[in-house]
Design a protein around this motif. Structure first.
Motif, PDB file in Angstrom:
ATOM      1  N   GLU A   1      37.306  74.375  28.508  1.00 11.44           N
ATOM      2  CA  GLU A   1      36.448  75.326  29.194  1.00 11.44           C
ATOM      3  C   GLU A   1      36.462  76.680  28.488  1.00 11.44           C
ATOM      4  OE1 GLU A   1      37.120  75.261  33.416  1.00 11.44           O
ATOM      5  OE2 GLU A   1      35.755  76.980  33.661  1.00 11.44           O
ATOM      6  N   ALA A   2      37.650  77.084  28.074  1.00 18.49           N
ATOM      7  CA  ALA A   2      37.770  78.364  27.382  1.00 18.49           C
ATOM      8  C   ALA A   2      36.945  78.349  26.093  1.00 18.49           C
ATOM      9  CB  ALA A   2      39.239  78.642  27.059  1.00 18.49           C
ATOM     10  N   TYR A   3      37.040  77.240  25.400  1.00 16.79           N
ATOM     11  CA  TYR A   3      36.305  77.106  24.137  1.00 16.79           C
ATOM     12  C   TYR A   3      34.797  77.120  24.385  1.00 16.79           C
ATOM     13  CZ  TYR A   3      34.834  75.153  19.633  1.00 16.79           C
ATOM     14  OH  TYR A   3      34.247  74.956  18.420  1.00 16.79           O
ATOM     15  N   SER A   4      34.392  76.415  25.441  1.00 23.23           N
ATOM     16  CA  SER A   4      32.983  76.385  25.789  1.00 23.23           C
ATOM     17  C   SER A   4      32.458  77.794  26.049  1.00 23.23           C
ATOM     18  CB  SER A   4      32.790  75.499  27.025  1.00 23.23           C
ATOM     19  OG  SER A   4      31.429  75.349  27.304  1.00 23.23           O
ATOM     20  N   ASN A   5      33.246  78.590  26.760  1.00 20.60           N
ATOM     21  CA  ASN A   5      32.840  79.970  27.033  1.00 20.60           C
ATOM     22  C   ASN A   5      32.762  80.795  25.759  1.00 20.60           C
ATOM     23  OD1 ASN A   5      32.657  79.457  29.762  1.00 20.60           O
ATOM     24  ND2 ASN A   5      34.784  80.071  30.166  1.00 20.60           N
ATOM     25  N   LEU A   6      33.749  80.567  24.902  1.00 19.00           N
ATOM     26  CA  LEU A   6      33.783  81.274  23.626  1.00 19.00           C
ATOM     27  C   LEU A   6      32.520  80.972  22.811  1.00 19.00           C
ATOM     28  CD1 LEU A   6      35.935  83.061  22.183  1.00 19.00           C
ATOM     29  CD2 LEU A   6      36.658  80.997  20.968  1.00 19.00           C
TER      30      LEU A   6
END
Length: 416
Positions: A170-175
């Motif tokens: 999820e963090a990567y997706s946001n990034l």
RNA sequence: GUGGGCGUAGCUCAGUUGGUUAGAGCGCCAGGUUGUGGUCCUGGAGGCCGGGGGUUCGAGACCCCUCGUCCACCCCA
């Protein structure tokens, strides 16, 4: 023109291709059963909700589902893939873990058909539930690799990546969302649309104008947890131990939303069509939970039959097996002798076919030739009178008389 | 879902600037060979030219719509 044709995206698999399909499934079964995977036959349709758990950013679910209301008012859907069904079965039956299963069968997606893409398409695959061990990731990948070798394929490349655990992903997706938004004006219209749905999937774009921006995008490994990174490293070294070569591709994002950590894809370099991905899989650690079961890790892969067979064609391997009968019986008297003899041949372990409608010997011999039988057995009035049979090995141009009572022994010799 | 190519015999395909009863090869059936396939010869069967509408004296050919199929995008196996 016929009044009816197969529905778009479906087709009849006829001989000799059908024999190839069956052989394909048999080779697969043999490969994965050598590693303790058991055959599972899930239903072809399920409650729609089972598949909705695959994720709302998964187009397979949102755009391509074959769903309908049955006579009982249930909202059901033909399965677009089998992982969700297997996980549902796990939750329903709670088998002892590790639970290792394999499957083979059709899936359904409402897409526009083209080469290597059908609305009803077959996959074979395995799923292993309840084990977190990196050795399992490597085993699963190794089995796919073994299977390709068993088919005779030499030009299959393995790409591998990690998406991190749920939080990492999820963090990567946001990034990525942030990054791509910044460069949105340079992206193609299609990628802009993808960006709002699922930023990860922008990485998958094959469109030329997007490539430069994708190249500059942050890599997952920069935002991955130590635990996930360790797991990935362990998977890679387990693959190294088996001499399985791979390419790490940190742009590899697979279409199904449920993937976590290890993801991989097999590409045939012998194919030059649009669809070179012949198989893929990965971990889906949250899926069982999403279906109402206990937190259970899982991993598996699915391989497309059609595309893999296309790859076999491109490499000239894995031809359709022979299914011709051993013997063709020609009866020019009245048909009863072919009737009796065929029955006895079959009962004694020979495969046998015959002609019908008492056609001329010439026509029957032509059928014998076409049948692919290695031997023709000819019964005319002379043979009936003498209790003999004329045995003609096809292709030899010769023939000889055999006593009726010796025919099985003689055939055993000729056919061995 | 978007864009493009293609729909003529069971299969692969010809069919001239629109012009009589639409062709070939392969396959199928029969005969040549009253007991013999795979080679050869002869003959035969098999087509609402994907479907509908239009233009025209006349359409397999031209126009529109539709369905199917293939290719690319999308998506994925």
């Amino acid at each position: 023109m016929p009044d009816f044709k197969t529905s778009p995206g479906t087709r009849d698999i006829l001989a000799p291709h059908s024999a190839r399909w069956r052989a394909f499934q048999e080779v697969f079964a043999k490969t994965v059963e050598s590693a303790g995977y058991n055959y599972i036959i899930p239903p072809m349709f399920e409650d729609l909700d089972v598949f909705l758990r695959l994720g709302e950013a998964t187009e397979v679910v949102t755009k391509e589902m074959y769903d309908f209301h049955d006579k009982g008012g249930r909202h059901v859907a033909l399965r677009p893939e089998q992982t969700a069904s297997v996980c549902r079965a796990f939750v329903e039956h709670r088998p002892v873990t590790p639970w290792k299963v394999w499957y083979s069968g059709p899936n359904f997606r409402y897409e526009k058909p083209q080469q290597g893409r059908y609305r009803q398409f077959d996959q074979v695959g395995i799923e292993a539930l309840g084990v977190d061990d990196a050795f399992l990731d490597a085993e699963v990948i190794a089995l796919a690799s073994m299977f390709y070798s068993a088919l005779g394929l030499n030009h299959v490349e393995l790409s591998i990546n990690t998406l991190g655990d749920g939080g990492d992903r999820e963090a990567y997706s946001n990034l990525l969302a942030k990054y791509f938004s910044k460069h949105e004006s340079s992206l193609t219209a299609e990628s802009k649309a993808t960006l709002t749905r699922n930023p990860l999937r922008v990485l998958d774009s094959k469109r030329e104008p997007d490539q430069e921006i994708i190249a500059g995008a942050p890599a997952i490994r920069e935002s991955i947890s130590k635990q996930s990174a360790d797991h990935f490293a362990a998977v890679l070294s387990a693959l190294d131990a088996l001499n399985i070569s791979y390419k790490i591709n940190d742009r590899l994002v697979r279409g199904l939303d449920y993937y976590r950590r290890t993801t991989f894809e097999f590409v045939s370099t012998a194919l030059d069509a649009a669809h070179t991905a012949i198989g893929g899989g990965g971990r889906y650690d949250g899926l069982v939970e999403a279906l109402g079961g206990p937190a259970t890790s899982g991993i598996g892969f699915a391989l497309g039959l059609d595309r893999t067979l296309l790859a076999c064609d491109a490499e000239g391997v894995f031809a359709a097996p022979q299914t011709d009968v051993d013997v063709f019986v020609v009866d020019t008297v009245d048909g009863t002798h072919a009737h009796d003899l065929c029955h006895q041949l079959r009962a004694n372990g020979f495969s046998a076919d015959r002609a019908y409608d008492l056609r001329s010997i010439k026509a029957q011999m032509k059928s014998a030739d076409r049948s692919g039988a290695r031997v023709a057995l000819i019964i005319g009035s002379d043979e009936v009178a003498n209790s003999t049979i004329m045995l003609r090995p096809m292709g030899s141009g010769e023939q000889y008389v055999v006593s009726r009572k010796d025919i099985f022994n003689e055939l055993k010799k000729v056919l061995k």
